[in-house]
Design a protein around this motif. Sequence first.
Motif, short mmCIF file in Angstrom:
data_model
loop_
_atom_site.label_atom_id
_atom_site.label_comp_id
_atom_site.label_asym_id
_atom_site.label_seq_id
_atom_site.Cartn_x
_atom_site.Cartn_y
_atom_site.Cartn_z
N ASN A 1 15.37 8.85 39.45
CA ASN A 1 15.11 9.45 41.45
C ASN A 1 14.11 7.43 41.75
O ASN A 1 13.87 7.92 42.58
CB ASN A 1 14.24 10.66 40.61
CG ASN A 1 12.82 10.31 39.83
OD1 ASN A 1 12.40 9.04 39.67
ND2 ASN A 1 13.07 11.65 39.16
N LYS B 1 21.59 22.82 37.04
CA LYS B 1 20.54 23.47 36.96
C LYS B 1 21.45 25.16 38.00
O LYS B 1 21.65 26.07 37.22
CB LYS B 1 18.95 24.00 38.07
CG LYS B 1 18.38 24.87 37.87
CD LYS B 1 17.27 24.79 38.90
CE LYS B 1 15.84 25.45 39.35
NZ LYS B 1 16.86 26.54 40.08
N GLU B 2 22.21 25.33 38.66
CA GLU B 2 23.03 25.37 39.06
C GLU B 2 24.70 26.62 37.80
O GLU B 2 24.94 26.83 37.99
CB GLU B 2 23.70 25.04 40.51
CG GLU B 2 22.82 24.80 41.21
CD GLU B 2 23.47 24.45 43.55
OE1 GLU B 2 24.56 24.54 42.51
OE2 GLU B 2 22.55 24.23 43.70
N SER C 1 20.33 12.15 32.71
CA SER C 1 19.94 13.25 34.00
C SER C 1 20.54 11.54 34.81
O SER C 1 20.47 10.43 34.78
CB SER C 1 18.79 13.66 34.38
OG SER C 1 18.93 14.89 35.36
N THR D 1 14.87 25.68 34.70
CA THR D 1 13.96 25.66 35.60
C THR D 1 14.07 23.96 34.54
O THR D 1 15.19 24.21 33.27
CB THR D 1 12.21 25.58 35.47
OG1 THR D 1 12.08 25.25 33.44
CG2 THR D 1 12.06 26.86 35.36
N TYR D 2 14.00 22.72 34.81
CA TYR D 2 14.58 21.47 34.63
C TYR D 2 13.27 20.46 34.39
O TYR D 2 12.31 20.62 35.43
CB TYR D 2 15.52 20.93 34.96
CG TYR D 2 15.32 20.17 36.50
CD1 TYR D 2 14.66 19.09 36.85
CD2 TYR D 2 15.75 20.91 37.47
CE1 TYR D 2 15.34 18.69 38.04
CE2 TYR D 2 16.08 20.98 39.06
CZ TYR D 2 15.32 19.32 38.83
OH TYR D 2 15.56 19.18 40.09
N SER E 1 12.51 16.02 34.28
CA SER E 1 13.05 14.90 33.98
C SER E 1 11.71 13.93 33.66
O SER E 1 10.71 14.11 33.59
CB SER E 1 12.96 14.07 36.04
OG SER E 1 14.26 14.95 36.71
N GLN F 1 19.67 16.44 37.78
CA GLN F 1 19.96 17.88 37.93
C GLN F 1 19.73 19.08 38.49
O GLN F 1 19.77 20.19 37.42
CB GLN F 1 18.57 17.49 37.95
CG GLN F 1 17.23 15.99 36.79
CD GLN F 1 17.71 15.50 37.50
OE1 GLN F 1 18.46 14.36 37.86
NE2 GLN F 1 17.18 13.68 36.95
N GLU F 2 19.76 18.86 40.16
CA GLU F 2 19.45 20.22 40.86
C GLU F 2 21.16 20.81 40.81
O GLU F 2 21.10 21.95 40.12
CB GLU F 2 19.75 20.13 42.20
CG GLU F 2 18.33 19.91 42.45
CD GLU F 2 17.13 21.59 42.28
OE1 GLU F 2 18.73 23.11 42.64
OE2 GLU F 2 16.47 20.91 42.09
N GLU F 3 22.52 19.96 40.54
CA GLU F 3 23.99 20.46 40.14
C GLU F 3 23.66 21.38 38.84
O GLU F 3 24.82 22.13 38.65
CB GLU F 3 24.76 19.41 40.52
CG GLU F 3 25.87 20.01 40.42
CD GLU F 3 27.24 18.85 40.35
OE1 GLU F 3 27.92 19.16 40.37
OE2 GLU F 3 26.58 17.77 41.36
N HIS G 1 16.08 20.71 30.38
CA HIS G 1 16.87 21.97 31.17
C HIS G 1 16.28 22.92 30.45
O HIS G 1 16.91 23.79 29.37
CB HIS G 1 17.83 21.91 31.88
CG HIS G 1 18.58 21.12 32.60
ND1 HIS G 1 18.53 20.08 32.63
CD2 HIS G 1 18.15 21.72 34.19
CE1 HIS G 1 19.23 19.57 34.09
NE2 HIS G 1 19.06 20.57 34.44
#
Length: 342
Positions: free
Chosen positions: A266, A313-314, A263, A325-326, A328, A309-311, A337
């Motif tokens: 951050n 998830k969508e 992924s 949910t995920y 890291s 991660q967020e993308e 995920h």
Amino acid sequence: MQHDVRSGCCHPTAKMAAPRSCALWSYCGRRWSRLMRCCELPGIRSSWPGGPLGARQLSQEKQATETHFGFETVSEEEKGGKVYHVFESVAKKYDVMNDMMSLGIHRIWKDLLLWKMRPFPGTQLLDVAGGTGDIAFRFLNYVQAQHKGKQKRQLRAQQNLSWEEIAKKYQNEEDPLGGSRVVVCDINKEMLKIGKQKAHARGYKAGLAWVLGDAEELPFDDDKFDVYTIAFGIRNVTHIDQALQEAHRVLKPGGRFLCLEFSQVNNPLISRLYDLYSFQVIPVLGEVIAGDWKSYQYLVESIRQFPPQEEFKEMIEDAGFEKVTYESLTSGIVAIHSGFKL
């Protein structure tokens, strides 16, 4: 005033005749659209080249024919063959290279995936892109340990059993997995071959099946599995959205989707160090250990092309999963995920 055909509307100075003219123009347009729909074949939408739908389809087809293979732009048909060749090439050294590239941490990540799953007795697992068996073997070990623990607790609770009765209960135990099963599905024959060899060497027989299949078109019925896992495989799929839809289809209502994948890091400092290691060290290791620089160069590049991660998830939510949910791990180098078919 007359209707202005060029602008598709009435001239600003037009008065009484203008509304009627616009209405007639609109009416004619609707009649033309209805006529075109009547000419369509059943189940097929009109895509005449001059129309907006035709233009849209041509644009989509042009975009759909191209995808990425690492940092290289290739056709979708070409990518499938290239990815297949990569894993065919790395299959024999896959486990060794995983240990070298991750310094052994990949084992912890996979253990955490099983800990997050916590399969119950009788769980039916589908592990996709899992040809070498890493997730499947962990699953079998976990459910067997759980089943033995349950068996011991039951025997301890029955204090009045004789030694002979206890011995018979152990001997008559036909299924050490408590009904749990795992199907490993992989598109690559060489990866499946390596997995089968490992299973034979380690004594895994019961509750394990190997299937050659494509993540985008799984060879299984609807509502068949309790859990679907894919570890370090989904980023190599040409149509990720299609693979997610297939995962949703084959899961039972209440079933769970779990994906372990590289992924987005951050931490800026760790990200720079990670990039340096990935691009300067991993391909060299691939050349020295596996004699294959290009395949490991692709694997590094494919990680950078995978959505954050967020993308992702969508994308999982768009496939129909809920409670997505995920988590890291290792500063976002990988993420797990999770989603449910409800």
